[in-house]
Design a protein around this motif. Structure first.
Motif, short mmCIF file in Angstrom:
data_model
loop_
_atom_site.label_atom_id
_atom_site.label_comp_id
_atom_site.label_asym_id
_atom_site.label_seq_id
_atom_site.Cartn_x
_atom_site.Cartn_y
_atom_site.Cartn_z
N SER A 343 0.80 -1.22 0.00
CA SER A 343 0.00 0.00 0.00
C SER A 343 0.84 1.27 0.00
N LYS A 344 2.13 1.16 0.17
CA LYS A 344 2.95 2.37 0.29
C LYS A 344 2.88 3.26 -0.95
N PRO A 345 2.86 2.72 -2.17
CA PRO A 345 2.74 3.63 -3.33
C PRO A 345 1.48 4.49 -3.28
N ARG A 346 0.34 3.92 -2.89
CA ARG A 346 -0.87 4.74 -2.85
C ARG A 346 -0.85 5.71 -1.68
N LEU A 347 -0.14 5.36 -0.62
CA LEU A 347 -0.04 6.29 0.51
C LEU A 347 0.74 7.54 0.13
N LEU A 348 1.52 7.44 -0.94
CA LEU A 348 2.29 8.59 -1.41
C LEU A 348 1.51 9.45 -2.40
N LEU A 349 0.34 8.99 -2.83
CA LEU A 349 -0.45 9.76 -3.80
C LEU A 349 -0.70 11.21 -3.37
N PRO A 350 -1.02 11.46 -2.10
CA PRO A 350 -1.28 12.86 -1.72
C PRO A 350 -0.05 13.76 -1.74
N ALA A 351 1.14 13.20 -1.89
CA ALA A 351 2.37 14.01 -1.86
C ALA A 351 2.62 14.66 -3.22
N PHE A 352 1.62 15.34 -3.76
CA PHE A 352 1.71 15.89 -5.10
C PHE A 352 2.78 16.96 -5.28
N PRO A 353 3.18 17.72 -4.22
CA PRO A 353 4.24 18.70 -4.46
C PRO A 353 5.56 18.09 -4.92
N LEU A 354 5.74 16.78 -4.70
CA LEU A 354 6.94 16.12 -5.21
C LEU A 354 6.99 16.18 -6.74
N LEU A 355 5.84 16.33 -7.37
CA LEU A 355 5.78 16.34 -8.83
C LEU A 355 6.12 17.71 -9.42
N LEU A 356 6.17 18.74 -8.60
CA LEU A 356 6.36 20.09 -9.13
C LEU A 356 7.71 20.27 -9.83
N PRO A 357 8.83 19.73 -9.31
CA PRO A 357 10.08 19.85 -10.08
C PRO A 357 10.00 19.16 -11.44
N LEU A 358 9.35 17.99 -11.50
CA LEU A 358 9.16 17.31 -12.78
C LEU A 358 8.24 18.12 -13.69
N ALA A 359 7.21 18.72 -13.10
CA ALA A 359 6.28 19.52 -13.90
C ALA A 359 6.99 20.73 -14.50
N ARG A 360 7.88 21.34 -13.75
CA ARG A 360 8.65 22.47 -14.29
C ARG A 360 9.50 22.03 -15.46
N ALA A 361 10.15 20.88 -15.33
CA ALA A 361 10.98 20.39 -16.43
C ALA A 361 10.12 20.07 -17.65
N LEU A 362 8.98 19.44 -17.43
CA LEU A 362 8.09 19.10 -18.54
C LEU A 362 7.53 20.35 -19.20
N ALA A 363 7.24 21.37 -18.40
CA ALA A 363 6.69 22.61 -18.94
C ALA A 363 7.69 23.33 -19.84
N ARG A 364 8.98 23.13 -19.60
CA ARG A 364 10.00 23.78 -20.42
C ARG A 364 10.21 23.07 -21.75
N ALA A 365 9.74 21.82 -21.84
CA ALA A 365 9.92 21.06 -23.08
C ALA A 365 8.97 21.56 -24.16
N ARG A 366 9.28 21.22 -25.41
CA ARG A 366 8.38 21.56 -26.50
C ARG A 366 7.06 20.84 -26.32
N THR A 367 5.97 21.49 -26.73
CA THR A 367 4.64 20.93 -26.51
C THR A 367 4.50 19.54 -27.13
N SER A 368 5.00 19.36 -28.34
CA SER A 368 4.88 18.05 -28.99
C SER A 368 5.63 16.97 -28.23
N ARG A 369 6.81 17.31 -27.74
CA ARG A 369 7.59 16.33 -26.98
C ARG A 369 6.93 16.01 -25.65
#
Length: 395
Positions: A343-369
């Motif tokens: 169950s540990k993976p689902r217990l981490l679901l609410p930790a969404f701020p961990l995704l913000l560094p990845l979201a920043r990197a993805l946002a800098r990529a080209r839209t198609s990529r």
């Protein structure tokens, strides 16, 4: 325009900004549910039953239907009591069944679907406030394509909790202290990890008071905050935040006769407790005693290292204190509890701020990529979610 009209216009504008993220989220979840339906049908199982009437879902609907007091005594002496399950989701299931033709399980499914959309919107609002709209969109899509994202559509409490937590954090970031405290109290009625939301509200409030003391007044002396009543609202938010979790835990202690810590005894009956990660470390170490189990052990080590790296990245990117406190406690409780390891993976679901560094990197990529990456991961997550939920153990 009146104040009411201004607020309504603001909400409509916020919804328009979030609409692409919410549509993208809905598309990813629809793909996951389709994959689950096809996989389950091929195995002769009901996808809807897997989502609404298995594992913890049954405990929640049991509380909704019969109330608290039910327990199962296992041959090894463990006692599984439904007092371990916090009450907000069962209350909503009972409400849904009372006002419409839904069963308790149906109501739980509807609550999760609506709560998952509210959570996605809350994640977008937080990410947009901290960074920008594109990062908000990417953060929502990344949360949607998590390998265990199928749990967001189950009659579990993760989606409801994440929605309350995200909007409470957003209220903190925007200075709406009473709203933040109220939502934190509701989060505390949803899951034990509601402690993380309360801690975030308190940490941000204390930091705000410290800033006020350092802010020079008109005469150059340290003075109070400029907005009238700001301190009072902040204190009220702090007082409201712990009421949900504290109220339920104290009620359980009173009901069991074991005092304020009675809830810990209930969790111990499920073999849940905080051991600093010792049990998890032993579980990982045992994987390295054989092959190919060692590959799973290596994957777990890499996964934990990735979590730490993402958290450190958030610190380096100067995420707001409330997000760092909240995320740190969610991750700490997930990894350092002696709970069922599956169950540990689902217990981490609410930790969404961990995704913000990845979201920043993805946002800098080209839209198609970025689109190719998200679509590819979404397909993989849909297949994995269908496989995972059709397994023998609970998620």
């Amino acid at each position: 325009m009146t104040d009411l009209e201004t607020r309504a216009a603001g909400r409509r504008g916020a919804l328009r900004r979030a609409a692409p993220a919410l549509l993208g989220y809905a598309a990813v979840r629809a793909l996951g549910l389709l994959a689950l339906a096809l996989w389950s049908a091929a195995r002769g199982k009901s996808a809807y039953t897997l989502l609404t009437a298995r594992w913890d879902s049954l405990w929640y609907t049991g509380v909704a239907e019969l109330g608290y007091g039910y327990e199962v005594r296992l041959p090894d002496g463990d006692v599984h009591s439904n007092l371990a399950f916090f009450p907000l989701l069962p209350w909503l299931e009972r409400l849904g069944a009372a006002v419409g033709p839904l069963s308790y399980a149906d109501a739980g499914f509807v609550v999760s679907l609506l709560a998952s959309l509210a959570a996605a919107w809350g994640i977008f609002a937080v990410a947009e406030h901290v960074y920008d709209r594109r990062v908000g969109l990417c953060a929502v899509l990344l949360w949607a394509v998590l390998p265990v994202g199928v749990v967001q559509s189950m009659a579990y409490s993760e989606s409801l909790f994440t929605a309350l937590a995200a909007w409470s954090l957003y209220a903190v970031l925007t200075g709406r202290w009473v709203t933040a405290g109220t939502l934190a109290a509701l989060a505390g009625l949803t899951r034990p990890v509601g402690l993380a939301v309360t801690a975030a509200v308190w940490a941000a409030a204390v930091a705000a008071f410290a800033r006020d003391r350092r802010r020079p007044g008109a005469d150059g002396a340290h003075g109070p905050p400029s907005a009238p009543g700001e301190s009072a609202r902040r204190v009220l938010g702090m007082l409201l935040a712990p009421l949900g979790a504290a109220g339920y835990v104290l009620w359980v202690g009173h009901r069991t006769g074991d005092g304020p810590l009675g809830y810990l005894d209930v969790q111990a009956g499920w073999r849940n407790g905080f051991d600093g990660g010792a049990a998890f470390a032993r579980f990982v170490a045992e994987k390295f005693t054989s092959f190919p189990a060692a590959l799973a052990g290596a994957a777990l080590v890499v996964g934990v290292a990735l979590l730490v790296r993402l958290y450190v990245a958030g610190v380096r990117q100067r995420q707001p204190l409330a997000l760092l406190v909240y995320t740190g406690i969610v991750v700490l409780l997930a990894l350092c509890a002696s709970s069922y390891f599956g169950s540990k993976p689902r217990l981490l679901l609410p930790a969404f701020p961990l995704l913000l560094p990845l979201a920043r990197a993805l946002a800098r990529a080209r839209t198609s990529r970025a689109a190719v990456v998200v679509c590819g991961v979404a397909v993989a997550a849909a297949v994995y979610g269908a496989f995972w939920l059709n397994g023998s153990g609970p998620p």
